[in-house]
Design an enzyme around this catalytic site. Structure first.
Site, PDB file in Angstrom:
ATOM      1  N   ARG A   8     -11.045  20.419 -18.571  1.00 22.63           N
ATOM      2  CA  ARG A   8     -11.956  21.543 -18.804  1.00 22.63           C
ATOM      3  C   ARG A   8     -11.291  22.831 -18.349  1.00 22.63           C
ATOM      4  O   ARG A   8     -10.182  22.803 -17.820  1.00 22.63           O
ATOM      5  CB  ARG A   8     -13.220  21.344 -17.977  1.00 22.63           C
ATOM      6  CG  ARG A   8     -12.842  21.153 -16.505  1.00 22.63           C
ATOM      7  CD  ARG A   8     -14.001  21.210 -15.572  1.00 22.63           C
ATOM      8  NE  ARG A   8     -13.701  20.569 -14.316  1.00 22.63           N
ATOM      9  CZ  ARG A   8     -13.089  21.132 -13.284  1.00 22.63           C
ATOM     10  NH1 ARG A   8     -12.704  22.391 -13.358  1.00 22.63           N
ATOM     11  NH2 ARG A   8     -12.854  20.466 -12.183  1.00 22.63           N
ATOM     12  N   HIS A  52     -11.904  19.968   1.212  1.00 24.41           N
ATOM     13  CA  HIS A  52     -11.124  19.591   0.030  1.00 24.41           C
ATOM     14  C   HIS A  52     -11.504  20.421  -1.187  1.00 24.41           C
ATOM     15  O   HIS A  52     -11.238  20.051  -2.316  1.00 24.41           O
ATOM     16  CB  HIS A  52     -11.279  18.101  -0.320  1.00 24.41           C
ATOM     17  CG  HIS A  52     -10.731  17.174   0.710  1.00 24.41           C
ATOM     18  ND1 HIS A  52      -9.417  17.205   1.115  1.00 24.41           N
ATOM     19  CD2 HIS A  52     -11.323  16.193   1.427  1.00 24.41           C
ATOM     20  CE1 HIS A  52      -9.223  16.281   2.039  1.00 24.41           C
ATOM     21  NE2 HIS A  52     -10.368  15.663   2.262  1.00 24.41           N
ATOM     22  N   GLU A  90      -3.794   5.624  -1.588  1.00 24.84           N
ATOM     23  CA  GLU A  90      -2.655   6.508  -1.804  1.00 24.84           C
ATOM     24  C   GLU A  90      -2.050   6.839  -0.461  1.00 24.84           C
ATOM     25  O   GLU A  90      -2.779   6.952   0.533  1.00 24.84           O
ATOM     26  CB  GLU A  90      -3.132   7.841  -2.416  1.00 24.84           C
ATOM     27  CG  GLU A  90      -2.827   7.973  -3.873  1.00 24.84           C
ATOM     28  CD  GLU A  90      -3.339   9.271  -4.452  1.00 24.84           C
ATOM     29  OE1 GLU A  90      -3.579  10.248  -3.704  1.00 24.84           O
ATOM     30  OE2 GLU A  90      -3.514   9.315  -5.670  1.00 24.84           O
ATOM     31  N   LYS A 127      -9.535   8.403 -12.077  1.00 24.04           N
ATOM     32  CA  LYS A 127      -8.212   8.687 -11.508  1.00 24.04           C
ATOM     33  C   LYS A 127      -7.258   7.523 -11.784  1.00 24.04           C
ATOM     34  O   LYS A 127      -6.075   7.730 -12.050  1.00 24.04           O
ATOM     35  CB  LYS A 127      -8.330   8.924 -10.005  1.00 24.04           C
ATOM     36  CG  LYS A 127      -9.086  10.208  -9.649  1.00 24.04           C
ATOM     37  CD  LYS A 127      -9.036  10.440  -8.147  1.00 24.04           C
ATOM     38  CE  LYS A 127     -10.142  11.340  -7.634  1.00 24.04           C
ATOM     39  NZ  LYS A 127     -10.046  12.719  -8.028  1.00 24.04           N
TER      40      LYS A 127
HETATM   41  P1  ADP Z   1     -10.974  15.666  -6.490  1.00 24.82           P
HETATM   42  O1  ADP Z   1     -11.084  15.007  -7.815  1.00 24.82           O
HETATM   43  O2  ADP Z   1     -12.102  15.333  -5.586  1.00 24.82           O
HETATM   44  O3  ADP Z   1     -10.683  17.145  -6.578  1.00 24.82           O
HETATM   45  P2  ADP Z   1      -8.146  15.245  -5.868  1.00 24.82           P
HETATM   46  O4  ADP Z   1      -7.440  13.959  -6.068  1.00 24.82           O
HETATM   47  O5  ADP Z   1      -7.861  16.336  -6.851  1.00 24.82           O
HETATM   48  O6  ADP Z   1      -9.710  14.959  -5.782  1.00 24.82           O
HETATM   49  O7  ADP Z   1      -7.835  15.790  -4.401  1.00 24.82           O
HETATM   50  C1  ADP Z   1      -8.496  16.896  -3.850  1.00 24.82           C
HETATM   51  C2  ADP Z   1      -7.746  17.395  -2.636  1.00 24.82           C
HETATM   52  O8  ADP Z   1      -7.589  16.364  -1.654  1.00 24.82           O
HETATM   53  C3  ADP Z   1      -6.322  17.846  -2.934  1.00 24.82           C
HETATM   54  O9  ADP Z   1      -6.286  19.181  -3.349  1.00 24.82           O
HETATM   55  C4  ADP Z   1      -5.659  17.659  -1.576  1.00 24.82           C
HETATM   56  O10 ADP Z   1      -6.010  18.719  -0.724  1.00 24.82           O
HETATM   57  C5  ADP Z   1      -6.314  16.415  -1.043  1.00 24.82           C
HETATM   58  N1  ADP Z   1      -5.538  15.185  -1.392  1.00 24.82           N
HETATM   59  C6  ADP Z   1      -5.682  14.418  -2.475  1.00 24.82           C
HETATM   60  N2  ADP Z   1      -4.804  13.384  -2.484  1.00 24.82           N
HETATM   61  C7  ADP Z   1      -4.072  13.503  -1.361  1.00 24.82           C
HETATM   62  C8  ADP Z   1      -2.994  12.748  -0.783  1.00 24.82           C
HETATM   63  N3  ADP Z   1      -2.509  11.635  -1.357  1.00 24.82           N
HETATM   64  N4  ADP Z   1      -2.489  13.179   0.386  1.00 24.82           N
HETATM   65  C9  ADP Z   1      -2.979  14.282   1.000  1.00 24.82           C
HETATM   66  N5  ADP Z   1      -3.983  15.025   0.522  1.00 24.82           N
HETATM   67  C10 ADP Z   1      -4.537  14.657  -0.643  1.00 24.82           C
END
Ligand code: ADP
Length: 500
Positions: free
Chosen positions: A295, A238, A203, A119
């Site tokens: 992907r 999530h 974040e 990330k």
């Molecule tokens: P992963 O790689 O585990 O899927 P992501 O970064 O895509 O992680 O985040 C997955 C989920 O977590 C998002 O869809 C959202 O629901 C929540 N999320 C991620 N970052 C944030 C943030 N900064 N604030 C609030 N919710 C977040």
């Protein structure tokens, strides 16, 4: 230079293996399935032109065995490997090994996978483009006190995230400074144990966040287009359970702007193939780049439905070296599609997996209904893999119509033997917040309790008749094929949920 793919191995199982093979068949490409001992009788194995057992049930001993898979390709004169999603799909070493073996990897370059696999790496790669990002630390945290100062500056709550995280794992919310140290320690040790990499960053926690992602396609000649968005905000742990395209809230202007950003993200890593750029959108419709998935996504069918583009076919053309023939300005959104993930999970019990045998399994049918699955009636759901049974997708001229079709399709779907997310998804479809489009990723925690499932309707006479007919049909089959041993006593899946 283009290279025609004549024979393709799908390094995956279940619904996605079948989905890829179906397109291959349409394109006149021969297919090879791999399977573990637990999947000997799976539909993907029967569907393929050839199938090879690659090992015992645990995926580390079968579906993740790079050398064995490449060996199969050599023996069977395979030209290309499609990795599906999960398993080896985002493993740069696998993509590299495939390339080094002289095979075509149907996906991006190992370099792009590597860059976007982290990330933090992804954020660094896109930093020279004008892409909005959630406020936070740009690098892995090495100085905890400095990180605390950043957290105080951006304001609590904040999120500690593992750079190597995925699948909703490796994230910790910190509500206030007093919790910071404890959560930090947990986040780092979780990141090390789950991903073998303890790098974490901060974040801002976006309150009332929506998860909106953009589908991109890039060829090997530098052409990149986007195929609009998917809204995936209904999540548990999530992880997504309901997806739709388009989003109910984006304006054409925001859509175009997010599309431009997604194309830039893809450009930043020299992307080719199908990919997804994930954004988080706040209640003011500000959007921020989260990460890129290199992907095909589980939820890709909703995009296929609204654009008429077969994404797997495009992935294959791209892998063959052909230039994209779809132009951005020719693409338009037609209608609306909704997908629900039918998991063998018990929504009444914290969505815990509920694997077992599919005693009754009758798919919904009819206009606007697509079922992508990898199971048949009588099959057991193996404990070794993701417990997703199927993806149910409906398509209508409007969002309302797609939702109505979804409710109808859920009611037609007959599954007994395991608990599923179907009743939960029906609850979502009927919920006023979902219907109005005003929801975020907190939908489940805000509105869902197991009690709401009690309020679901009883089976209609028609459903009962359908269940009985399915059972009677099953009884007529030779015994070896039939696994239903007793009359399905449930009047409907809803009733059964209550009886158990
Ligand atoms: P992963 O790689 O585990 O899927 P992501 O970064 O895509 O992680 O985040 C997955 C989920 O977590 C998002 O869809 C959202 O629901 C929540 N999320 C991620 N970052 C944030 C943030 N900064 N604030 C609030 N919710 C977040």
């Amino acid at each position: 230079m283009t290279t025609a793919i004549r024979k393709l191995l799908v390094a995956n199982r279940g619904e996605i293996a079948l989905r890829v093979m179906r397109t291959c068949r349409e394109m006149g490409i021969r297919t090879v399935a791999i399977y573990s001992e637990a999947d000997r009788l799976s539909p993907h194995v029967r569907y393929a032109d050839e199938a090879v057992c690659v090992g015992p049930p645990p995926s580390s001993e079968s579906y993740l065995q790079t050398d064995v898979i490449i060996d199969v390709c050599k023996k069977l004169a395979v030209d290309a490997i499609h990795p599906g999603y999960g398993f080896l799909s985002e493993n740069a070493n696998f993509a590299r090994a495939v390339r080094e073996a002289g095979l075509i990897f149907v996906g991006p370059s190992p370099e792009a996978i590597e860059m976007m696999g982290s990330k933090l790496g992804a954020k660094a790669a896109v930093s020279t483009y004008n892409i909005p990002m959630v406020p936070g630390t740009p690098d892995a945290i090495s100085d905890r006190e400095a990180a605390k100062r950043t957290a105080a500056e951006i304001g609590y709550p904040i999120l500690i995230k593992a750079s190597a995280g995925g699948g909703g794992k490796g994230m910790r919310i910190v509500q206030m400074e007093q919790e910071f140290d404890e959560q930090m320690e947990r986040a780092v040790s979780e990141a090390i144990s789950s991903f073998g990499d303890g790098s974490v960053f901060i974040e801002k926690y976006v309150t009332s966040p929506r998860h909106v992602e953009i589908q991109v396609l890039g060829d090997q000649h530098g052409n990149i287009i986007h195929l609009f968005e998917r809204e995936c905000s209904v999540q548990r742990r999530h992880q997504k359970v309901v997806e739709e395209a388009p989003s109910a809230v984006l304006t054409p202007e925001i859509r175009a702007e997010m599309g431009r950003c997604a194309v830039d993200v893809a450009r930043a890593c020299g992307y080719y193939g199908a990919g997804t750029v994930e954004f988080i959108v706040d209640d003011q419709l500000n959007f921020y780049f989260l990460e890129m998935n290199t992907r095909l996504q589980v939820e890709h069918p909703v995009t296929e439905q609204i654009t008429g583009v077969d994404l797997v076919k495009q992935m294959i053309y791209i892998a063959e070296g052909k230039p994209l023939t779809i132009k951005q300005d020719e693409l338009e959104i037609k209608g609306h599609a909704v997908e629900i993930r039918v998991y063998a999970e018990d929504p009444a019990n914290n969505f815990l997996p509920d694997v077992g045998t599919l005693h009754t399994y009758v798919r919904p049918q009819g206009n606007g209904v697509r079922v992508d699955d990898g199971f048949e009636q009588g099959m057991a759901i193996p404990i070794y893999y993701d417990p997703m049974i199927a993806k149910l997708i409906t398509y209508g001229a409007t969002r309302e119509e797609a939702i109505e079709k979804m409710i109808r399709a859920i009611d037609e779907y007959q599954i007994s033997g395991v608990q599923t997310t179907l009743p939960f998804c029906r609850f979502v479809m009927e919920h006023e917040a979902f219907r109005s489009g005003q929801f975020d990723t907190h939908f489940v925690q805000r509105y869902f309790t197991p009690q709401v499932l009690q309020a679901q309707p009883d089976a209609t006479e028609t459903q009962l008749a359908a269940t009985l007919a399915a059972w009677l049909l099953d009884q007529r089959k030779p015994k070896a094929e039939s696994a239903a041993t007793s009359l399905p006593v449930q009047r409907s899946k809803w009733k059964e949920n209550r009886l158990r």
